[in-house]
Write a protein that holds these residues in place. Structure first.
Motif, mmCIF file in Angstrom:
data_model
loop_
_atom_site.group_PDB
_atom_site.id
_atom_site.type_symbol
_atom_site.label_atom_id
_atom_site.label_comp_id
_atom_site.label_asym_id
_atom_site.label_seq_id
_atom_site.Cartn_x
_atom_site.Cartn_y
_atom_site.Cartn_z
ATOM 1 N N ARG A 230 44.048 8.481 97.459
ATOM 2 C CA ARG A 230 45.237 8.889 98.209
ATOM 3 C C ARG A 230 45.804 10.222 97.743
ATOM 4 N NH1 ARG A 230 46.226 3.956 96.241
ATOM 5 N NH2 ARG A 230 47.986 4.710 94.983
ATOM 6 N N LEU A 231 45.211 10.833 96.731
ATOM 7 C CA LEU A 231 45.777 12.055 96.160
ATOM 8 C C LEU A 231 45.121 13.294 96.750
ATOM 9 C CD1 LEU A 231 46.032 11.186 92.346
ATOM 10 C CD2 LEU A 231 47.760 10.910 94.129
ATOM 11 N N SER A 232 45.927 14.149 97.370
ATOM 12 C CA SER A 232 45.409 15.414 97.887
ATOM 13 C C SER A 232 45.059 16.345 96.736
ATOM 14 C CB SER A 232 46.452 16.085 98.788
ATOM 15 O OG SER A 232 46.746 15.273 99.897
ATOM 16 N N LEU A 233 43.956 17.058 96.896
ATOM 17 C CA LEU A 233 43.560 18.037 95.891
ATOM 18 C C LEU A 233 44.328 19.332 96.070
ATOM 19 C CD1 LEU A 233 39.675 17.556 95.879
ATOM 20 C CD2 LEU A 233 41.397 16.421 94.436
ATOM 21 N N VAL A 234 44.353 20.139 95.039
ATOM 22 C CA VAL A 234 44.993 21.451 95.102
ATOM 23 C C VAL A 234 44.499 22.217 96.330
ATOM 24 C CG1 VAL A 234 44.963 23.740 94.027
ATOM 25 C CG2 VAL A 234 45.487 21.725 92.656
ATOM 26 N N GLY A 235 45.424 22.758 97.086
ATOM 27 C CA GLY A 235 45.087 23.524 98.281
ATOM 28 C C GLY A 235 45.274 22.753 99.565
ATOM 29 N N ALA A 236 45.225 21.415 99.502
ATOM 30 C CA ALA A 236 45.511 20.627 100.695
ATOM 31 C C ALA A 236 46.992 20.755 101.009
ATOM 32 C CB ALA A 236 45.132 19.163 100.470
ATOM 33 N N ALA A 237 47.336 20.695 102.278
ATOM 34 C CA ALA A 237 48.719 20.918 102.697
ATOM 35 C C ALA A 237 49.162 19.824 103.646
ATOM 36 C CB ALA A 237 48.850 22.286 103.382
ATOM 37 N N SER A 238 50.461 19.646 103.742
ATOM 38 C CA SER A 238 51.006 18.614 104.610
ATOM 39 C C SER A 238 51.263 19.124 106.024
ATOM 40 C CB SER A 238 52.303 18.061 104.010
ATOM 41 O OG SER A 238 53.229 19.105 103.785
ATOM 42 N N GLY A 239 50.925 20.373 106.297
ATOM 43 C CA GLY A 239 51.105 20.943 107.623
ATOM 44 C C GLY A 239 50.179 22.126 107.825
ATOM 45 N N ALA A 240 50.405 22.877 108.895
ATOM 46 C CA ALA A 240 49.574 24.045 109.187
ATOM 47 C C ALA A 240 49.755 25.100 108.106
ATOM 48 C CB ALA A 240 49.923 24.615 110.550
ATOM 49 N N VAL A 241 48.693 25.864 107.863
ATOM 50 C CA VAL A 241 48.703 26.913 106.851
ATOM 51 C C VAL A 241 48.438 28.247 107.524
ATOM 52 C CG1 VAL A 241 47.576 27.785 104.769
ATOM 53 C CG2 VAL A 241 47.924 25.334 105.061
ATOM 54 N N ARG A 242 49.224 29.240 107.176
ATOM 55 C CA ARG A 242 49.030 30.580 107.729
ATOM 56 C C ARG A 242 48.222 31.425 106.759
ATOM 57 N NH1 ARG A 242 52.414 31.357 112.019
ATOM 58 N NH2 ARG A 242 54.146 29.869 112.228
ATOM 59 N N GLY A 243 47.568 32.447 107.312
ATOM 60 C CA GLY A 243 46.805 33.363 106.486
ATOM 61 C C GLY A 243 45.469 33.676 107.122
ATOM 62 N N PRO A 244 44.756 34.663 106.610
ATOM 63 C CA PRO A 244 43.422 34.975 107.133
ATOM 64 C C PRO A 244 42.517 33.757 107.050
ATOM 65 C CG PRO A 244 44.173 36.665 105.595
ATOM 66 C CD PRO A 244 45.142 35.540 105.490
ATOM 67 N N TRP A 245 41.757 33.506 108.124
ATOM 68 C CA TRP A 245 40.949 32.299 108.173
ATOM 69 C C TRP A 245 40.014 32.198 106.992
ATOM 70 C CZ3 TRP A 245 40.605 27.619 109.627
ATOM 71 C CH2 TRP A 245 39.380 26.949 109.569
ATOM 72 N N ARG A 246 39.376 33.273 106.614
ATOM 73 C CA ARG A 246 38.430 33.244 105.497
ATOM 74 C C ARG A 246 39.092 32.724 104.224
ATOM 75 N NH1 ARG A 246 36.897 33.956 101.091
ATOM 76 N NH2 ARG A 246 34.822 34.413 100.309
ATOM 77 N N LEU A 247 40.358 33.100 103.990
ATOM 78 C CA LEU A 247 41.063 32.605 102.814
ATOM 79 C C LEU A 247 41.547 31.181 103.011
ATOM 80 C CD1 LEU A 247 43.169 35.747 101.770
ATOM 81 C CD2 LEU A 247 40.986 34.964 100.830
ATOM 82 N N VAL A 248 42.002 30.856 104.217
ATOM 83 C CA VAL A 248 42.522 29.511 104.477
ATOM 84 C C VAL A 248 41.439 28.462 104.253
ATOM 85 C CG1 VAL A 248 43.375 27.951 106.277
ATOM 86 C CG2 VAL A 248 44.368 30.232 106.025
ATOM 87 N N GLU A 249 40.214 28.740 104.706
ATOM 88 C CA GLU A 249 39.174 27.718 104.580
ATOM 89 C C GLU A 249 38.648 27.577 103.162
ATOM 90 O OE1 GLU A 249 35.742 28.409 106.905
ATOM 91 O OE2 GLU A 249 35.204 30.285 105.934
ATOM 92 N N ARG A 250 38.995 28.498 102.279
ATOM 93 C CA ARG A 250 38.564 28.392 100.878
ATOM 94 C C ARG A 250 39.713 28.041 99.939
ATOM 95 N NH1 ARG A 250 33.809 30.322 99.300
ATOM 96 N NH2 ARG A 250 34.596 31.123 97.324
ATOM 97 N N TYR A 251 40.938 28.420 100.311
ATOM 98 C CA TYR A 251 42.075 28.208 99.424
ATOM 99 C C TYR A 251 43.144 27.290 100.022
ATOM 100 C CZ TYR A 251 40.033 32.075 96.854
ATOM 101 O OH TYR A 251 39.166 32.870 96.143
ATOM 102 N N GLY A 252 43.034 26.988 101.301
ATOM 103 C CA GLY A 252 43.995 26.095 101.913
ATOM 104 C C GLY A 252 45.414 26.605 101.762
ATOM 105 N N ALA A 253 46.291 25.759 101.214
ATOM 106 C CA ALA A 253 47.702 26.100 101.098
ATOM 107 C C ALA A 253 47.956 27.279 100.169
ATOM 108 C CB ALA A 253 48.483 24.883 100.596
#
Length: 525
Positions: free
Chosen positions: A433-456
Motif C-alpha cells: 500500500r506504500l507509494s514509492l518516491v515520485g508517485a503522486a496523488s494527482g496529476a503532475v506537471r512538467g516535461p513528459w520525459r522528466l515526468v515519466e522518470r521522476y514522477g512528482a
C-alpha cells in the motif's frame, strides 16, 4: 485499437491521503541520499545495534530494507557497489504477469506475478510502471495451432489480471489483427506470408535501475540507513564485518537479524547455497534503427516451444532486443559481458521477421545480466523462477531466485522470516500500500520525459534547469545536465559511473557515455 497512452504520472494516495511531495516521506525522514548522509549514517551504524541488516541493494534488498523500516524496525542496508549495480539494472524492463510460467504449469508463480504487477501498476509505482503493447507476428514459423495456443494463453493471462483485480484501463486485453493492421503498427515487418499478428499487453518499467533507486529512497524516508560502497566481508547471525570501499576502513555492524539479498553473489557469503546462474543478453539499437518506436514485439525463437525474443522500445528512441538464457559456469563476475555468439543469435531471431535485416554495425551497445536461479535439473531456461527464503545454521536469512516483478513479495517473505526467527516486534508488511518516491496523488506537471522518470519530482528537476542554464543542456539522448545534479544531490550517486550507468542509462551506448562523461564529472565535483 488502443495504444499505450502517454499520460501524466499519478497514483493512489498514501493511506493518510498525503502522497509524496518531493523530498519528504510519510515515514518522517528525508528521502534524499547523498555523500554527506552516507558519511553520517556510516558512523552511526558502527555505534549501534540495528534490528535488521540487509546485504545487497538490488530490487529485493532495497525492498527488504523498505519492508523492515516501514514496520518500524531499525535498518541498515549495505552494498559493495551502488544501488542496482547487479542484476536489477540488466533486466528486460518487463513487469510481467507470468504467462510463460502459466504455460509451464507453474500457476502459483504466475498468480504471484500477476498480483505484484497489479500492485506496481495501480498503487506503488504507477509513474515508473505502465502497460506496454506487444505484437507477435504470425509468420510461417508460427503454426496455426501455436497461434491458437498463444491466444488462449493471452486470454488466461487476462483472466489472471482480473483475478488480481488490476483494472482493464491499466492493462488492456489481447486481440488478433490482420496483416494490414500489423504492418501499420510495425512497418518494418516482412509482408510476405504474414497472416496477421496477436496483440497482447503486459507491464513494463521505464527504467529498472530507477525503480531500485525509488525503493531505496523510500526506505530511507522510513529511516533505513542506505549505505553503498560498503562491502560485507563476513556475515554472521548477529551482524557483519564490512569495509568502507571509499576509505578502506573496516567496521563491525551489529544486528539482531541479517538478510542476505545479494542475488547471484549470495553463495559467496553463504557457501551452503547452491545456484545455477544464467545469462540474459540484450542488444541496444540506436534511435531510428527500427521503423517503429512504441510497439514491442514477441519474436518466436526457432526450435523452441513457447520461447520468444523480446523487442522493447525505450523512451529515448533506443530499442532493446533480448534475451538469451545461457548457463554461466565458474566465478560470478561483477559486470557480465555479452558474448558475440549471443549478439549473433539475437540478430538472427530478430531478422527472421523483418523486411530489411539489421546488421552487426547497427548494434549501438549490448548488456548482459545474470539470473540467480536455484540449482536444479535441466536447462536453466526451464528452471523455476519461484523464489526461496533459506536460513543458515548461524541464523542468516537468504532470499534467492524470483524476478524483478515479484521483488516486493520476496522482500516481505524475507522480513517475515527474520522477524519470526529473532522474535522482533513488528507487524505485517504494509508495502503493498506504500507509494514509492515520485508517485503522486494527482496529476503532475512538467516535461513528459522528466515526468515519466521522476514522477512528482519532475518539477524539482526542471527547476534546477531553469535556475541554471548550464543544467538545461542535453548530456545524452533525452537526458539533461540537471538530472546528473539531481542524482548527486538526492539519489545517492557517489561518482560519475553512478550517474551515467544507473541514475540515467546514457552509459548503455559507449559513444554516448564518452560524450557525457565530462558533464557527469562536473556534477560530482
Amino acid at each position: 485499437m488502443p495504444y499505450a497512452r502517454r499520460r501524466r504520472a499519478s497514483s493512489r494516495p498514501e493511506p493518510n491521503g498525503s502522497g509524496y511531495n518531493g523530498l519528504s516521506s510519510p515515514g518522517g525522514h528525508s528521502t534524499s541520499l547523498n555523500a554527506a548522509r552516507r558519511t553520517r549514517e556510516l558512523a552511526e551504524v558502527a555505534e549501534t545495534t540495528v534490528d535488521v541488516l540487509v546485504v545487497g541493494l538490488g530490487a529485493t534488498g532495497a525492498g527488504a530494507a523498505l519492508d523492515a523500516a516501514a514496520r518500524g524496525l531499525s535498518v541498515a542496508a549495505i552494498d559493495a557497489n551502488d544501488l542496482a549495480f547487479g542484476t536489477s539494472r540488466w533486466s528486460s524492463k518487463m513487469i510481467h504477469g507470468g504467462l510463460r510460467y502459466l504455460a509451464r504449469g507453474q500457476v502459483g508463480v504466475a498468480a504471484e506475478s500477476a498480483a505484484e504487477r497489479g500492485v506496481l501498476l495501480a498503487r506503488t509505482a504507477p509513474h515508473l510502471v505502465r502497460a506496454q503493447p506487444y505484437l507477435l507476428p504470425l509468420t510461417p514459423r508460427v503454426s496455426r495451432r501455436t497461434a491458437a495456443a498463444m491466444m488462449a494463453g493471452y486470454r488466461m493471462g487476462d483472466a489472471m489480471r482480473a483475478a488480481a483485480r488490476t483494472p482493464r484501463r491499466l492493462l488492456p486485453g489481447p486481440s488478433r489483427l490482420d496483416a494490414a493492421h500489423a504492418l501499420r503498427l510495425v512497418p518494418g515487418l516482412a509482408p510476405d506470408d504474414l497472416r496477421g499478428a496477436l496483440l497482447s499487453w503486459d507491464g513494463r518499467v521505464v527504467d529498472d535501475a530507477r525503480l531500485v533507486v525509488a525503493i531505496a529512497r523510500t526506505a530511507a524516508g522510513y529511516g533505513a540507513r542506505v549505505l553503498t560502497r560498503c562491502r560485507a566481508i563476513e556475515l554472521r547471525g548477529d551482524g557483519a564485518v564490512a569495509r568502507d570501499e571509499l576509505s578502506g576502513r573496516l567496521l563491525t555492524i551489529r544486528a539482531r537479524a541479517v538478510i542476505n539479498a545479494t542475488g547471484v553473489w549470495a553463495a559467496t557469503l553463504d557457501p551452503s547455497i547452491s545456484l545455477r546462474p544464467s545469462r540474459g543478453t540484450h542488444l541496444v539499437l540506436g534511435p531510428g534503427t527500427l521503423p517503429h518506436s512504441r510497439i514491442g514485439m514477441h519474436v518466436p525463437i526457432p526450435g523452441e516451444r513457447g520461447r520468444f525474443a523480446l523487442v522493447l522500445p525505450q523512451p529515448d528512441g533506443r530499442v532493446h532486443v533480448g534475451l538469451t538464457d545461457e548457463p554461466v559456469e565458474g566465478p560470478v563476475p561483477d559486470v557480465p559481458e555479452a558474448p558475440e555468439s549471443d549478439v549473433t543469435f539475437l540478430l538472427d531471431v530478430l531478422n527472421s521477421v523483418l523486411a530489411e535485416p539489421i546488421g552487426r554495425s547497427q548494434v549501438a551497445g549490448t548488456y548482459a545480466g545474470l539470473r540467480p536461479l536455484l540449482a536444479g535439473d535441466g536447462r536453466t531456461a526451464d528452471l523455476s523462477r519461484r523464489h526461496a527464503v533459506l536460513t543458515s545454521p548461524e541464523g542468516i536469512v537468504t532470499v534467492i531466485g524470483g524476478k524483478l516483478t515479484t521483488y516486493r513479495r520476496m522482500a516481505e517473505d524475507a522480513v517475515d522470516r527474520a522477524v519470526a526467527l529473532r522474535s522482533l516486534q513488528a507487524g505485517p508488511s504494509p508495502t503493498a500500500r506504500l507509494s514509492l518516491v515520485g508517485a503522486a496523488s494527482g496529476a503532475v506537471r512538467g516535461p513528459w520525459r522528466l515526468v515519466e522518470r521522476y514522477g512528482a519530482e519532475a518539477q524539482a528537476v526542471q527547476a534546477l534547469a531553469e535556475a541554471d542554464p548550464a543544467l538545461a543542456e542535453p548530456v545524452g539522448p533525452g537526458v539533461i545536465a540537471a538530472e546528473f545534479a539531481w542524482g548527486a544531490r538526492h539519489e545517492g550517486a557517489l561518482d560519475a559511473a553512478d550517474l551515467l550507468d544507473r541514475r540515467t542509462r546514457v552509459g548503455l551506448v559507449p559513444s554516448d557515455r564518452e560524450a557525457a562523461l565530462p558533464a557527469a564529472l562536473a556534477a560530482m565535483s
